[in-house]
Write an enzyme that holds these catalytic residues in place. Structure first.
Site, PDB file in Angstrom:
ATOM      1  N   SER A 191      -7.266  58.413  22.321  1.00 48.96           N
ATOM      2  CA  SER A 191      -7.543  58.609  23.742  1.00 48.96           C
ATOM      3  C   SER A 191      -8.827  59.370  24.037  1.00 48.96           C
ATOM      4  O   SER A 191      -9.303  59.362  25.157  1.00 48.96           O
ATOM      5  CB  SER A 191      -6.351  59.297  24.406  1.00 48.96           C
ATOM      6  OG  SER A 191      -6.032  60.470  23.714  1.00 48.96           O
TER       7      SER A 191
ATOM      8  N   HIS B 238      -1.982  53.889  25.228  1.00 43.70           N
ATOM      9  CA  HIS B 238      -3.195  53.411  25.904  1.00 43.70           C
ATOM     10  C   HIS B 238      -3.510  51.946  25.592  1.00 43.70           C
ATOM     11  O   HIS B 238      -4.566  51.448  25.973  1.00 43.70           O
ATOM     12  CB  HIS B 238      -4.402  54.289  25.527  1.00 43.70           C
ATOM     13  CG  HIS B 238      -4.358  55.635  26.175  1.00 43.70           C
ATOM     14  ND1 HIS B 238      -4.780  55.847  27.472  1.00 43.70           N
ATOM     15  CD2 HIS B 238      -3.922  56.828  25.725  1.00 43.70           C
ATOM     16  CE1 HIS B 238      -4.614  57.122  27.775  1.00 43.70           C
ATOM     17  NE2 HIS B 238      -4.099  57.745  26.738  1.00 43.70           N
TER      18      HIS B 238
ATOM     19  N   LYS C  11       1.079  55.064  31.905  1.00 41.22           N
ATOM     20  CA  LYS C  11      -0.365  54.808  31.858  1.00 41.22           C
ATOM     21  C   LYS C  11      -0.629  53.501  32.620  1.00 41.22           C
ATOM     22  O   LYS C  11      -0.630  53.520  33.838  1.00 41.22           O
ATOM     23  CB  LYS C  11      -0.839  54.757  30.401  1.00 41.22           C
ATOM     24  CG  LYS C  11      -0.502  56.044  29.622  1.00 41.22           C
ATOM     25  CD  LYS C  11      -1.554  57.130  29.776  1.00 41.22           C
ATOM     26  CE  LYS C  11      -1.096  58.521  29.382  1.00 41.22           C
ATOM     27  NZ  LYS C  11      -0.798  58.762  27.983  1.00 41.22           N
TER      28      LYS C  11
HETATM   29  C1  LIG Z   1      -0.065  59.899  27.409  1.00 42.68           C
HETATM   30  C2  LIG Z   1       0.380  59.747  26.009  1.00 42.68           C
HETATM   31  C3  LIG Z   1       1.683  60.083  25.629  1.00 42.68           C
HETATM   32  C4  LIG Z   1       2.657  60.708  26.575  1.00 42.68           C
HETATM   33  O1  LIG Z   1       3.082  59.771  27.503  1.00 42.68           O
HETATM   34  P1  LIG Z   1       4.104  60.225  28.640  1.00 42.68           P
HETATM   35  O2  LIG Z   1       4.797  58.963  29.001  1.00 42.68           O
HETATM   36  O3  LIG Z   1       3.296  60.781  29.747  1.00 42.68           O
HETATM   37  O4  LIG Z   1       5.018  61.232  28.060  1.00 42.68           O
HETATM   38  C5  LIG Z   1       2.073  59.845  24.326  1.00 42.68           C
HETATM   39  N1  LIG Z   1       1.214  59.341  23.424  1.00 42.68           N
HETATM   40  C6  LIG Z   1      -0.066  59.019  23.743  1.00 42.68           C
HETATM   41  C7  LIG Z   1      -0.970  58.451  22.712  1.00 42.68           C
HETATM   42  C8  LIG Z   1      -0.514  59.223  25.049  1.00 42.68           C
HETATM   43  O5  LIG Z   1      -1.771  58.922  25.369  1.00 42.68           O
END
Ligand SMILES: *Cc1c(COP(=O)(O)O)cnc(C)c1O
Length: 396
Positions: free
Chosen positions: A188, A216, A247
């Site tokens: 990310s 992502h 996301k």
């Molecule tokens: C945003 C993210 C998470 C957490 O996701 P949530 O649904 O907000 O708990 C987990 N792993 C990665 C790689 C992320 O980018």
């Protein structure tokens, strides 16, 4: 001073450095309203513009009319027909046998590890994996942890060889430790992809399970946004796929997609599901609609990528270094931490909201402003954003 008094005094001192988040008073579309002013939303993960998508809003409203709001604990009376429908649709979308939902990907990651691994098992993890994976390894209590240099397949193999040595020694119960290789699908901070084909190949060679967190990648990569596993044509080859529903899906929740017996194991044993609430009715209904929309048309995903190519070219033409991004995450590399912070602050004055990413989120001297592209941007929005970067660059 007493120990509790010392805590309170430390907390009081910390008040001086309190950082308050910016408070948004609009929806999460191409623009955000903050303190009465509109800003181009250049840093949210609403890749497909679903946060304000009329079909999702209507699905949530209709479901509230029919079924109300909350559900309950899934193992008691909280499993709603909508939950079952969503999990079935996610599994179809991901091309796995089954899926199980959680209220966040954070919980899904914790569950994926804790339910399967114990302290004598072995985890081999990319050094730049998301914090929720690092926490998941801790929650599982795994003692034998190896971190390999980011996407360095030679180092992964070296760590797997070491893990393999550990595997030879039986656990207290006589069985041999499991080895799990875990990686983000999309990283990310840089927007680069894991080398999944090689990871899967090495995991097989060393008798290890594979787990990919595709938070992502969902809605972004592969055919119609099916994710990183689809992107590489590896359906059925990755043991555990984690997805986020916050996301690209713009609602909330997470899931584990896997073969049926493994999902059944999670259904029966995952503490994050047994001891914690299920998704609400409107969340679940909106998510079903989102998965349906992606199944029906690739237009949104195509629009997202059109914007990605347009902005990548725009930033490059302006002379910015955008690293080695392969996704809608575009790191505009600025180097110095203070420079990146000042750059972001000036962008804000130009009406563009794009956050600085600095140490310790990335290595020192690798500070950047991270732009996240969305299908909700028109070409004019993209141009407006690029023009602001150009003005700030000239003024720095
Ligand atoms: C945003 C993210 C998470 C957490 O996701 P949530 O649904 O907000 O708990 C987990 N792993 C990665 C790689 C992320 O980018």
């Amino acid at each position: 001073m007493a120990t509790t008094a010392r805590l309170w005094s430390r907390l009081a001192a910390a008040q001086a450095h309190k950082i308050s988040p910016r408070v948004v008073s609009s929806g999460q579309g191409a623009y955000l309203t903050i303190e009465g002013k509109d800003y181009l939303n250049f840093c949210s993960s609403h890749y497909l513009g679903f946060a304000e998508e009329p079909r999702l809003k209507r699905a949530a409203q209709d479901a509230i009319e029919k079924y109300g709001l909350g559900t309950g604990y899934r193992t008691l009376s909280g499993t709603h027909a909508l939950h079952i429908e969503l999990e079935k649709k996610i599994a179809e979308f991901k091309g796995t046998e089954a899926a199980v939902c959680f209220t966040s990907a954070y919980s899904a990651n914790a569950s994926a590890m804790q339910t399967l691994l114990g302290k004598e098992d072995v985890v081999v993890s990319d050094q730049l994996n998301h914090a929720s994976i690092i926490d998941a390894v801790r929650v599982a209590g795994v003692k034998n942890k190896f971190a390999y240099a980011h996407s360095d397949m030679g180092d992964l193999e070296a760590k797997l060889a070491a893990a393999s040595e550990l595997q030879k020694k039986p656990k207290a119960n006589g069985e041999h430790p499991l080895i799990m290789v875990v990686t983000d699908g999309v990283f990310s901070m840089d927007g680069d992809l894991a080398n999944l084909p090689k990871i899967v190949e090495l995991a097989k060679k060393y008798d290890a399970l594979t787990m990919v967190d595709d938070a992502h990648g969902e809605g972004v990569l592969g055919k119609g946004g099916r994710g990183v596993v689809n992107h590489f044509g590896l359906e059925g080859e990755v043991d555990i796929e984690i997805g986020s529903l916050s996301k690209a899906f713009s609602v909330m929740g997470g899931f584990i997609a896997a073969k049926q017996p493994l999902v059944d194991h999670y259904l029966m044993n995952a503490r994050q599901r047994l001891m914690s609430i299920a998704l609400t009715i409107p969340d679940t209904a909106a998510l079903i609609e989102a998965v349906d929309m992606l199944g029906q048309s690739e237009d949104k995903v195509q629009k997202l990528w059109d914007n990605v190519y347009y902005l990548r070219k725009g930033f490059t033409d302006l002379g910015f270094d955008i690293g080695h991004s392969e996704t809608p995450i575009i790191p505009v590399m600025l180097g110095d931490e203070d420079y990146a912070k000042a750059f972001s602050a000036k962008l804000m004055r130009e009406g563009v909201f794009a956050s600085p990413i600095v140490f310790p989120m990335v290595a020192r001297g690798k500070a950047r402003v991270r732009v996240i592209v969305s299908a909700s941007f028109s070409k004019e929005d993209c141009d407006l954003g690029l023009a602001a970067f150009k003005r700030v660059q000239a003024a720095m």
